[in-house]
Design a protein around this motif. Structure first.
Motif, mmCIF file in Angstrom:
data_model
loop_
_atom_site.group_PDB
_atom_site.id
_atom_site.type_symbol
_atom_site.label_atom_id
_atom_site.label_comp_id
_atom_site.label_asym_id
_atom_site.label_seq_id
_atom_site.Cartn_x
_atom_site.Cartn_y
_atom_site.Cartn_z
ATOM 1 N N THR A 78 0.830 -1.200 0.000
ATOM 2 C CA THR A 78 0.000 0.000 0.000
ATOM 3 C C THR A 78 0.867 1.254 0.000
ATOM 4 O O THR A 78 1.890 1.309 0.688
ATOM 5 N N VAL A 79 0.418 2.237 -0.766
ATOM 6 C CA VAL A 79 1.034 3.556 -0.748
ATOM 7 C C VAL A 79 -0.020 4.556 -0.277
ATOM 8 O O VAL A 79 -1.207 4.384 -0.547
ATOM 9 N N TYR A 80 0.426 5.561 0.453
ATOM 10 C CA TYR A 80 -0.475 6.521 1.071
ATOM 11 C C TYR A 80 -0.144 7.936 0.596
ATOM 12 O O TYR A 80 0.992 8.243 0.240
ATOM 13 N N LEU A 81 -1.143 8.783 0.651
ATOM 14 C CA LEU A 81 -0.935 10.206 0.444
ATOM 15 C C LEU A 81 -1.688 10.944 1.542
ATOM 16 O O LEU A 81 -2.920 10.991 1.523
ATOM 17 N N GLN A 82 -0.939 11.464 2.504
ATOM 18 C CA GLN A 82 -1.526 12.265 3.562
ATOM 19 C C GLN A 82 -1.606 13.702 3.078
ATOM 20 O O GLN A 82 -0.584 14.297 2.720
ATOM 21 N N MET A 83 -2.811 14.242 3.074
ATOM 22 C CA MET A 83 -3.029 15.594 2.556
ATOM 23 C C MET A 83 -3.545 16.481 3.679
ATOM 24 O O MET A 83 -4.623 16.237 4.219
ATOM 25 N N ASN A 84 -2.763 17.466 4.035
ATOM 26 C CA ASN A 84 -3.125 18.417 5.083
ATOM 27 C C ASN A 84 -3.306 19.812 4.494
ATOM 28 O O ASN A 84 -2.842 20.084 3.383
ATOM 29 N N SER A 85 -3.941 20.666 5.254
ATOM 30 C CA SER A 85 -4.148 22.062 4.836
ATOM 31 C C SER A 85 -4.711 22.133 3.414
ATOM 32 O O SER A 85 -4.217 22.877 2.565
ATOM 33 N N LEU A 86 -5.733 21.351 3.187
ATOM 34 C CA LEU A 86 -6.300 21.274 1.841
ATOM 35 C C LEU A 86 -6.904 22.596 1.406
ATOM 36 O O LEU A 86 -7.485 23.337 2.219
ATOM 37 N N ARG A 87 -6.778 22.861 0.119
ATOM 38 C CA ARG A 87 -7.268 24.091 -0.493
ATOM 39 C C ARG A 87 -8.285 23.737 -1.576
ATOM 40 O O ARG A 87 -8.244 22.635 -2.124
ATOM 41 N N PRO A 88 -9.159 24.653 -1.917
ATOM 42 C CA PRO A 88 -10.118 24.364 -2.999
ATOM 43 C C PRO A 88 -9.428 23.944 -4.293
ATOM 44 O O PRO A 88 -9.962 23.105 -5.027
ATOM 45 N N GLU A 89 -8.255 24.479 -4.555
ATOM 46 C CA GLU A 89 -7.550 24.116 -5.785
ATOM 47 C C GLU A 89 -6.953 22.709 -5.759
ATOM 48 O O GLU A 89 -6.451 22.226 -6.779
ATOM 49 N N ASP A 90 -7.003 22.038 -4.612
ATOM 50 C CA ASP A 90 -6.573 20.637 -4.534
ATOM 51 C C ASP A 90 -7.672 19.678 -4.986
ATOM 52 O O ASP A 90 -7.423 18.480 -5.137
ATOM 53 N N ALA A 91 -8.875 20.179 -5.181
ATOM 54 C CA ALA A 91 -9.986 19.323 -5.582
ATOM 55 C C ALA A 91 -9.719 18.718 -6.956
ATOM 56 O O ALA A 91 -9.373 19.431 -7.904
ATOM 57 N N ALA A 92 -9.864 17.409 -7.042
ATOM 58 C CA ALA A 92 -9.580 16.691 -8.288
ATOM 59 C C ALA A 92 -9.870 15.213 -8.064
ATOM 60 O O ALA A 92 -10.119 14.778 -6.932
ATOM 61 N N VAL A 93 -9.775 14.466 -9.139
ATOM 62 C CA VAL A 93 -9.710 13.009 -9.010
ATOM 63 C C VAL A 93 -8.235 12.651 -8.858
ATOM 64 O O VAL A 93 -7.398 13.078 -9.667
ATOM 65 N N TYR A 94 -7.927 11.897 -7.823
ATOM 66 C CA TYR A 94 -6.558 11.497 -7.538
ATOM 67 C C TYR A 94 -6.331 10.056 -7.984
ATOM 68 O O TYR A 94 -7.134 9.171 -7.665
#
Length: 124
Positions: free
Chosen positions: A77-93
């Motif tokens: 498994t690989v992880y992506l911890q995303m903090n301090s999210l911004r509206p511009e981070d919205a997307a399909v990952y």
């Protein structure tokens, strides 16, 4: 290799999410892994990558200091911890696997296998 991304959802600006990408197959530990994202009407862009051992990580400038990529080779498994999210981070990952662990970790054409994507929505 089959990749299954999960963990997306709706979060307020400033919040956090952790994405996971589970891989099938015994060769996961030899692959470099990456996360990309694609917003509506935009091209898919590099977010982060990690070497096969986890010893090297790479980030797009737009997420540096806010996102952390990690992996657990025992859990495939690989992880992506995303903090301090911004509206511009919205997307399909999307998570992706690179069989050859090449140096062009930021280039989506470097990657051989792709997951199905998980939606991240950030409300302002």
């Amino acid at each position: 290799v089959q990749l299954q991304a999960s963990g997306g959802g709706l979060v307020q600006a400033g919040g956090s999410l952790r994405l996971s990408c589970a891989a099938s197959g015994r060769t996961f530990s030899s692959y470099a892994m990456g996360w990309f994202r694609q917003a509506p009407g935009k091209e898919r862009e590099f977010v982060a990558a990690i070497s096969w051992s986890g010893g090297s990580t790479y980030y797009a400038d737009s997420v540096k200091g806010r996102f952390t990529i990690s992996r657990d080779n025992n859990k495939n498994t690989v992880y992506l911890q995303m903090n301090s999210l911004r509206p511009e981070d919205a997307a399909v990952y999307y998570c992706a696997a690179d069989r050859h662990s090449g140096s062009s970790y930021y280039d989506l054409y470097e990657y051989d296998y792709w997951g199905q994507g998980t939606q991240v929505t950030v409300s302002s």
